[in-house]
Design a protein around this motif. Structure first.
Motif, PDB file in Angstrom:
ATOM      1  N   VAL A  33     -10.679 -21.247   1.890  1.00  0.00           N
ATOM      2  CA  VAL A  33     -10.932 -21.018   3.322  1.00  0.00           C
ATOM      3  C   VAL A  33     -10.624 -19.562   3.643  1.00  0.00           C
ATOM      4  CG1 VAL A  33     -10.425 -23.394   4.009  1.00  0.00           C
ATOM      5  CG2 VAL A  33      -8.580 -21.694   3.974  1.00  0.00           C
ATOM      6  N   PHE A  34     -11.224 -19.069   4.718  1.00  0.00           N
ATOM      7  CA  PHE A  34     -10.827 -17.758   5.232  1.00  0.00           C
ATOM      8  C   PHE A  34      -9.450 -17.868   5.885  1.00  0.00           C
ATOM      9  CE2 PHE A  34     -15.447 -16.607   5.280  1.00  0.00           C
ATOM     10  CZ  PHE A  34     -15.338 -15.454   4.525  1.00  0.00           C
ATOM     11  N   LYS A  35      -9.390 -18.656   6.971  1.00  0.00           N
ATOM     12  CA  LYS A  35      -8.130 -18.885   7.668  1.00  0.00           C
ATOM     13  C   LYS A  35      -8.013 -20.364   7.986  1.00  0.00           C
ATOM     14  CE  LYS A  35      -5.582 -16.007   9.180  1.00  0.00           C
ATOM     15  NZ  LYS A  35      -4.375 -15.333   8.612  1.00  0.00           N
ATOM     16  N   ALA A  36      -6.815 -20.896   7.803  1.00  0.00           N
ATOM     17  CA  ALA A  36      -6.503 -22.259   8.210  1.00  0.00           C
ATOM     18  C   ALA A  36      -5.510 -22.184   9.358  1.00  0.00           C
ATOM     19  CB  ALA A  36      -5.909 -23.050   7.053  1.00  0.00           C
ATOM     20  N   VAL A  37      -5.734 -23.001  10.382  1.00  0.00           N
ATOM     21  CA  VAL A  37      -4.811 -23.016  11.511  1.00  0.00           C
ATOM     22  C   VAL A  37      -4.206 -24.404  11.645  1.00  0.00           C
ATOM     23  CG1 VAL A  37      -6.021 -21.190  12.754  1.00  0.00           C
ATOM     24  CG2 VAL A  37      -6.593 -23.564  13.221  1.00  0.00           C
ATOM     25  N   LEU A  38      -2.946 -24.395  12.042  1.00  0.00           N
ATOM     26  CA  LEU A  38      -2.222 -25.638  12.290  1.00  0.00           C
ATOM     27  C   LEU A  38      -2.174 -25.889  13.786  1.00  0.00           C
ATOM     28  CD1 LEU A  38       0.690 -25.035   9.769  1.00  0.00           C
ATOM     29  CD2 LEU A  38      -1.304 -26.518   9.455  1.00  0.00           C
ATOM     30  N   LEU A  39      -2.299 -27.145  14.166  1.00  0.00           N
ATOM     31  CA  LEU A  39      -2.327 -27.545  15.576  1.00  0.00           C
ATOM     32  C   LEU A  39      -1.095 -28.400  15.852  1.00  0.00           C
ATOM     33  CD1 LEU A  39      -6.103 -28.566  15.661  1.00  0.00           C
ATOM     34  CD2 LEU A  39      -5.106 -26.319  16.156  1.00  0.00           C
ATOM     35  N   PRO A  40       0.026 -27.760  16.223  1.00  0.00           N
ATOM     36  CA  PRO A  40       1.288 -28.506  16.376  1.00  0.00           C
ATOM     37  C   PRO A  40       1.233 -29.606  17.423  1.00  0.00           C
ATOM     38  CG  PRO A  40       1.704 -26.150  16.229  1.00  0.00           C
ATOM     39  CD  PRO A  40       0.226 -26.315  16.380  1.00  0.00           C
ATOM     40  N   ASN A  41       0.527 -29.355  18.525  1.00  0.00           N
ATOM     41  CA  ASN A  41       0.553 -30.309  19.631  1.00  0.00           C
ATOM     42  C   ASN A  41      -0.591 -31.313  19.602  1.00  0.00           C
ATOM     43  OD1 ASN A  41       2.812 -29.739  21.742  1.00  0.00           O
ATOM     44  ND2 ASN A  41       2.146 -27.723  21.062  1.00  0.00           N
ATOM     45  N   GLY A  42      -1.355 -31.348  18.505  1.00  0.00           N
ATOM     46  CA  GLY A  42      -2.422 -32.339  18.394  1.00  0.00           C
ATOM     47  C   GLY A  42      -3.426 -32.197  19.527  1.00  0.00           C
ATOM     48  N   THR A  43      -3.605 -33.271  20.288  1.00  0.00           N
ATOM     49  CA  THR A  43      -4.481 -33.225  21.460  1.00  0.00           C
ATOM     50  C   THR A  43      -3.758 -32.437  22.543  1.00  0.00           C
ATOM     51  OG1 THR A  43      -5.427 -35.380  20.894  1.00  0.00           O
ATOM     52  CG2 THR A  43      -5.764 -34.569  23.130  1.00  0.00           C
ATOM     53  N   PHE A  44      -4.180 -31.192  22.722  1.00  0.00           N
ATOM     54  CA  PHE A  44      -3.465 -30.272  23.594  1.00  0.00           C
ATOM     55  C   PHE A  44      -3.780 -30.575  25.055  1.00  0.00           C
ATOM     56  CE2 PHE A  44      -2.590 -26.274  25.748  1.00  0.00           C
ATOM     57  CZ  PHE A  44      -1.503 -25.777  25.081  1.00  0.00           C
ATOM     58  N   GLU A  45      -2.731 -30.737  25.845  1.00  0.00           N
ATOM     59  CA  GLU A  45      -2.873 -30.918  27.281  1.00  0.00           C
ATOM     60  C   GLU A  45      -2.357 -29.689  27.995  1.00  0.00           C
ATOM     61  OE1 GLU A  45      -1.103 -34.511  28.626  1.00  0.00           O
ATOM     62  OE2 GLU A  45      -2.255 -35.789  27.267  1.00  0.00           O
ATOM     63  N   GLU A  46      -3.237 -29.039  28.740  1.00  0.00           N
ATOM     64  CA  GLU A  46      -2.845 -27.802  29.404  1.00  0.00           C
ATOM     65  C   GLU A  46      -1.845 -28.064  30.529  1.00  0.00           C
ATOM     66  OE1 GLU A  46      -5.674 -24.507  30.057  1.00  0.00           O
ATOM     67  OE2 GLU A  46      -7.198 -26.007  29.574  1.00  0.00           O
ATOM     68  N   THR A  47      -0.994 -27.069  30.737  1.00  0.00           N
ATOM     69  CA  THR A  47      -0.071 -27.106  31.872  1.00  0.00           C
ATOM     70  C   THR A  47      -0.798 -26.573  33.085  1.00  0.00           C
ATOM     71  OG1 THR A  47       1.876 -26.788  30.486  1.00  0.00           O
ATOM     72  CG2 THR A  47       2.076 -26.178  32.817  1.00  0.00           C
ATOM     73  N   THR A  48      -0.788 -27.323  34.166  1.00  0.00           N
ATOM     74  CA  THR A  48      -1.437 -26.878  35.403  1.00  0.00           C
ATOM     75  C   THR A  48      -0.390 -26.312  36.345  1.00  0.00           C
ATOM     76  OG1 THR A  48      -1.255 -29.097  36.340  1.00  0.00           O
ATOM     77  CG2 THR A  48      -3.313 -28.544  35.200  1.00  0.00           C
ATOM     78  N   VAL A  49      -0.774 -25.268  37.060  1.00  0.00           N
ATOM     79  CA  VAL A  49       0.125 -24.613  37.999  1.00  0.00           C
ATOM     80  C   VAL A  49      -0.437 -24.811  39.399  1.00  0.00           C
ATOM     81  CG1 VAL A  49       1.215 -22.463  38.679  1.00  0.00           C
ATOM     82  CG2 VAL A  49       0.766 -22.928  36.260  1.00  0.00           C
ATOM     83  N   SER A  50       0.328 -25.448  40.268  1.00  0.00           N
ATOM     84  CA  SER A  50      -0.152 -25.703  41.632  1.00  0.00           C
ATOM     85  C   SER A  50       0.051 -24.477  42.491  1.00  0.00           C
ATOM     86  CB  SER A  50       0.611 -26.887  42.227  1.00  0.00           C
ATOM     87  OG  SER A  50       1.994 -26.662  42.225  1.00  0.00           O
TER      88      SER A  50
END
Length: 351
Positions: free
Chosen positions: A334-351
């Motif tokens: 591979v060129f680059k492999a990336v790890l995804l620590p949080n799996g299904t990423f849920e964004e933090t929303t700012v009110s």
């Protein structure tokens, strides 16, 4: 992902408390952490590491908490970070933005807990905001490759003088060589990208991206391409593999008084005839990591769409499958492999 003992077997996944930011720091939720060649050196005990330490320094993530003065970076924003982000802050090198060279530097991923985790804490003053705008999370993951690109920018833009039309030989069509080809093209260079017979697909990619004017797969073809272009030899050579035969090829085709840029890391003691540089009075310029200014230039080039990163994110794996990702990097499949620590990423929303 913690390096806790000597040897490749001294790495494991551990449950750790969430980090707490101190004054001027950001707590970042990691979207993607890319595997660097230096992470391989860490596993193999070929570089200084303060164990136990969470690995990973190439990352992108979202700020979920701030503490004190963070220079305008707010909760909800997206950031990348210069790895050597803990230093004395007062020496001449630090004041010049060259914190990587500070004798007291501590880098995330090797001396301070890094990005191969759900969360990490980093100083805001060495972090850089990434505009989210209408980018998808898949697009945002590409910013995990910002740090290696900034290493190339440091070398090409700040360490050497590249003139339009210069003949540049890049030895090694891996991810660093591919990035170097693109960055040299932004300076108007004529780029010859050199690889081996097994690198044909990588070389074709560079041609398709417009980052290589010529590609070669043997030292004979390299000589022919260089000396047809410039009978004196290449103005600049760039070694991107950290392998001695590759370095030898560079010294063979560079012109007298040329410039050699070393971006590949050898990872140990090497045996090489250094008089190859002496004979032609070649300027040997190593480029180690980044400066603050390198990141500003890198993000500008990305903002202007002058660099393409998508072809190089070859593999994405959850952190639990880190061994599979590291094996692919070690085998160079591979060129680059990336790890995804949080799996299904849920964004933090700012009110």
């Amino acid at each position: 992902m913690v390096k806790y003992a000597l040897g490749p077997e001294g790495v494991e996944l551990r449950e750790l408390p969430e980090p707490i930011p101190r004054e001027g720091e950001l707590k970042v939720k990691v979207l993607a952490a890319s595997i660097c060649g230096s992470d391989i050196h860490t596993i193999n005990d070929e570089r200084s590491v303060a164990m136990p330490v969470v690995m990973g320094h190439e990352y992108v993530g979202q700020v979920v908490e701030t503490c004190g003065d963070t220079g305008g970076i707010e909760k909800g924003g997206w950031v990348v970070t210069l790895p050597a982000c803990y230093s004395c802050g007062t020496c001449g090198l630090c004041r010049a933005g060259l914190v990587t060279l500070c004798s007291q530097r501590k880098s995330i991923g090797s001396h301070v807990n890094g990005a191969m985790a759900d969360y990490l804490v980093v100083p805001a003053k060495y972090s850089f905001a990434i505009p989210r705008e209408n980018r998808s999370l898949e697009d945002m993951k590409l910013y995990a490759l910002t740090e290696p690109l900034a290493c190339i920018v440091r070398g090409v833009y700040e360490k050497i003088d590249v003139k339009p039309g210069d003949t540049v030989v890049i030895s090694g069509p891996g991810v660093m060589g591919q990035m170097a080809a693109q960055v040299f093209k932004t300076k108007g260079a004529y780029v010859i990208l050199s690889g081996l017979a097994g690198d044909r697909e990588k070389l074709e990619l560079a041609k398709s991206l417009g980052s290589a004017d010529v590609t070669v797969t043997s030292i004979q073809d390299l000589r022919e391409a260089v000396f047809q272009r410039n009978p004196e030899g290449a103005d600049i050579t760039c070694e991107a593999t950290g392998l001695i035969p590759s370095l030898g090829a560079c010294t063979e085709v560079i012109r007298p008084l040329g410039t050699h840029l070393q971006i590949g890391m050898f990872g140990g003691k090497v045996l090489f005839r250094m008089d190859s540089f002496f004979d032609k009075e070649i300027a040997y310029i190593p480029s180690n990591s980044t400066a603050l200014s390198s990141w500003e230039t890198t993000l500008r080039l990305l903002r202007e769409d002058r660099i393409t990163l998508r072809p190089f994110m070859s593999m994405q794996k959850p952190l639990a499958q880190w061994q599979e990702a590291f094996d692919a990097v070690i085998r160079k499949t591979v060129f680059k492999a990336v790890l995804l620590p949080n799996g299904t990423f849920e964004e933090t929303t700012v009110s």
